[in-house]
Design a protein around this motif. Structure first.
Motif, PDB file in Angstrom:
ATOM      1  N   LYS A 109     -60.642 -30.561 -27.135  1.00 44.94           N
ATOM      2  CA  LYS A 109     -61.100 -29.457 -27.876  1.00 44.94           C
ATOM      3  C   LYS A 109     -60.124 -28.573 -28.094  1.00 44.94           C
ATOM      4  CE  LYS A 109     -66.073 -30.530 -27.050  1.00 44.94           C
ATOM      5  NZ  LYS A 109     -67.321 -30.033 -26.697  1.00 44.94           N
ATOM      6  N   LYS A 110     -60.347 -27.949 -29.563  1.00 45.29           N
ATOM      7  CA  LYS A 110     -59.312 -26.732 -29.983  1.00 45.29           C
ATOM      8  C   LYS A 110     -58.047 -27.362 -29.913  1.00 45.29           C
ATOM      9  CE  LYS A 110     -62.640 -23.171 -28.965  1.00 45.29           C
ATOM     10  NZ  LYS A 110     -62.924 -21.902 -28.204  1.00 45.29           N
ATOM     11  N   LYS A 111     -57.552 -28.431 -29.905  1.00 45.52           N
ATOM     12  CA  LYS A 111     -56.343 -28.944 -30.068  1.00 45.52           C
ATOM     13  C   LYS A 111     -56.199 -30.000 -31.043  1.00 45.52           C
ATOM     14  CE  LYS A 111     -53.886 -29.017 -26.089  1.00 45.52           C
ATOM     15  NZ  LYS A 111     -53.396 -29.246 -24.982  1.00 45.52           N
ATOM     16  N   LEU A 112     -54.873 -29.931 -31.670  1.00 43.72           N
ATOM     17  CA  LEU A 112     -54.481 -31.185 -32.450  1.00 43.72           C
ATOM     18  C   LEU A 112     -53.434 -31.945 -31.649  1.00 43.72           C
ATOM     19  CD1 LEU A 112     -54.691 -32.384 -35.477  1.00 43.72           C
ATOM     20  CD2 LEU A 112     -52.299 -31.224 -35.824  1.00 43.72           C
ATOM     21  N   ASP A 113     -54.129 -33.081 -31.211  1.00 41.43           N
ATOM     22  CA  ASP A 113     -53.323 -34.216 -30.252  1.00 41.43           C
ATOM     23  C   ASP A 113     -52.208 -34.889 -31.356  1.00 41.43           C
ATOM     24  OD1 ASP A 113     -54.743 -33.521 -27.802  1.00 41.43           O
ATOM     25  OD2 ASP A 113     -56.527 -34.471 -28.990  1.00 41.43           O
ATOM     26  N   ARG A 114     -51.111 -35.458 -30.658  1.00 39.77           N
ATOM     27  CA  ARG A 114     -50.332 -35.932 -31.123  1.00 39.77           C
ATOM     28  C   ARG A 114     -50.706 -37.272 -31.917  1.00 39.77           C
ATOM     29  NH1 ARG A 114     -46.861 -34.597 -26.316  1.00 39.77           N
ATOM     30  NH2 ARG A 114     -45.140 -33.329 -27.257  1.00 39.77           N
ATOM     31  N   TRP A 115     -51.818 -38.041 -31.293  1.00 41.07           N
ATOM     32  CA  TRP A 115     -52.315 -39.052 -32.181  1.00 41.07           C
ATOM     33  C   TRP A 115     -53.051 -38.769 -33.490  1.00 41.07           C
ATOM     34  CZ3 TRP A 115     -57.553 -39.809 -33.248  1.00 41.07           C
ATOM     35  CH2 TRP A 115     -58.484 -38.997 -32.399  1.00 41.07           C
ATOM     36  N   GLU A 116     -53.603 -37.441 -33.369  1.00 42.18           N
ATOM     37  CA  GLU A 116     -54.161 -36.936 -34.656  1.00 42.18           C
ATOM     38  C   GLU A 116     -53.170 -36.541 -35.583  1.00 42.18           C
ATOM     39  OE1 GLU A 116     -58.330 -35.389 -32.717  1.00 42.18           O
ATOM     40  OE2 GLU A 116     -56.303 -34.125 -32.482  1.00 42.18           O
ATOM     41  N   ALA A 117     -52.084 -36.056 -35.088  1.00 43.84           N
ATOM     42  CA  ALA A 117     -50.865 -35.707 -35.808  1.00 43.84           C
ATOM     43  C   ALA A 117     -50.311 -36.969 -36.468  1.00 43.84           C
ATOM     44  CB  ALA A 117     -49.814 -34.814 -35.163  1.00 43.84           C
ATOM     45  N   ALA A 118     -50.053 -37.730 -35.826  1.00 45.53           N
ATOM     46  CA  ALA A 118     -49.531 -39.213 -36.370  1.00 45.53           C
ATOM     47  C   ALA A 118     -50.656 -39.634 -37.380  1.00 45.53           C
ATOM     48  CB  ALA A 118     -49.412 -40.102 -35.291  1.00 45.53           C
ATOM     49  N   ILE A 119     -51.765 -39.589 -37.329  1.00 40.87           N
ATOM     50  CA  ILE A 119     -52.672 -39.930 -38.439  1.00 40.87           C
ATOM     51  C   ILE A 119     -52.439 -39.038 -39.613  1.00 40.87           C
ATOM     52  CG2 ILE A 119     -55.231 -39.973 -39.168  1.00 40.87           C
ATOM     53  CD1 ILE A 119     -55.918 -40.664 -36.310  1.00 40.87           C
ATOM     54  N   LEU A 120     -52.391 -38.008 -39.631  1.00 34.35           N
ATOM     55  CA  LEU A 120     -51.831 -37.109 -40.752  1.00 34.35           C
ATOM     56  C   LEU A 120     -50.669 -37.413 -41.544  1.00 34.35           C
ATOM     57  CD1 LEU A 120     -52.504 -33.371 -39.532  1.00 34.35           C
ATOM     58  CD2 LEU A 120     -54.147 -34.826 -41.199  1.00 34.35           C
TER      59      LEU A 120
END
Length: 316
Positions: free
Chosen positions: A291-302
């Motif tokens: 929570k309250k964090k942009l994880d690496r896998w979410e950044a990769a999706i972007l």
């Protein structure tokens, strides 16, 4: 073609160098007159990273290149959100403050919704156009946003880190003058060259604005956020991106409309939908994984999403 590419690169270089020179000179001048770090951060530094987008959009508006105005603003916001946030998130997972999650990200989404409504005659106009009145409305709302930011930073002044040094008067004013000159000449050169390239290669001004111009004017935000990510300073990295998107929608788009009403081409709707979806994704990402964090896998999706979007836009 080679000459046009060289002129485009020269325009971008002048824009970025001019922005840096203006920030350094103005910060030194403010220090000389004992202006607070908070005021410097809220005005000079904040303006500096968004100065390229502002200058390009103002010149495009003056010259009636309306697709470049919208392409630059919407394209820069998409580049900021998907590419810059994606790259910085891959470098280091970013912890995001509660105020950013619950206030700044929703304000950014509000800007997208307002831009859509104001350009789609939802409030009674009979054509797709951003009028001077629409621009004034956005500017007033931007003033409220600045007041909110001022109160936020006033309660937590350590957020601002000003490293301005004191120069001689000659050096200080030289930085300011040459910085402004670089912005003006670089902005004019970039817009003129982008329009020439679009004409030469049969490309639309929309595509040029969404890609080359948008990416080029977003380089200061990219540099600032990447450095902040390597230093594990998530607040600066995320705040710089979300703040820049708000600045682009509420101030730059508004200023361009006040100069000259801007006809809106509905082909930009897809790009606004993508921007809306990306903003919502970032908000949801704050509650998935850690929570309250942009994880690496979410950044990769972007990042992957933007590449897919760009391929589609170019092919179309």
């Amino acid at each position: 073609m080679i000459i046009q590419v060289l002129l485009l690169i020269s325009g971008l270089a002048l824009l970025i160098t001019g922005a840096h020179g203006l920030v350094d000179g103005a910060s030194a001048l403010a220090k000389k007159f004992k202006v607070s770090d908070l005021a410097i951060g809220l005005t000079i530094v904040a303006f500096g990273t968004s100065a390229p987008e502002l200058v390009v959009s103002v010149f495009a508006s003056f010259q009636n290149h309306q697709d470049i105005v919208f392409g630059n603003v919407i394209g820069s916001n998409n580049f900021n959100l998907f590419i810059i946030l994606g790259i910085t998130g891959l470098i280091a997972p970013m912890v995001v403050q509660s105020s950013t999650i619950w206030k700044e990200i929703p304000i950014s989404f509000l800007g997208i919704a307002l831009a859509y409504m104001l350009t789609h005659h939802i409030f009674g106009t009979d054509q797709n156009i951003l009028t001077r009145l629409d621009g004034l409305i956005l500017l007033i709302l931007f003033g409220f946003f600045l007041y909110y930011v001022y109160n936020q930073l006033k309660s937590d002044p350590v957020v601002i880190e000003n490293k301005a040094v004191t120069y001689s008067n000659l050096k200080t004013y030289s930085y300011i003058i040459f910085g402004l000159a670089g912005l003006v000449i670089g902005g004019r050169l970039l817009v003129t060259t982008a329009v020439d390239m679009a004409t030469t290669f049969g490309m639309s001004e929309k595509l040029i604005g969404l890609t080359i111009v948008a990416a080029g004017t977003s380089l200061p935000e990219l540099a600032t956020s990447v450095v902040a990510a390597f230093k594990k300073n998530s607040d600066i990295a995320v705040g710089n991106i979300i703040g820049s998107n708000i600045f682009n929608l509420f101030f730059i788009l508004a200023t361009s409309a006040v100069i000259r009403p801007i006809a809106y081409d509905t082909v930009f709707d897809l790009d606004l939908y993508i921007l809306s979806g990306g903003t919502i994704f970032v908000f949801i990402a704050m509650f998935t994984g850690k929570k309250k964090k942009l994880d690496r896998w979410e950044a990769a999706i972007l990042l992957v999403s933007y590449i897919a979007y760009l391929v589609y836009v170019i092919q179309k």
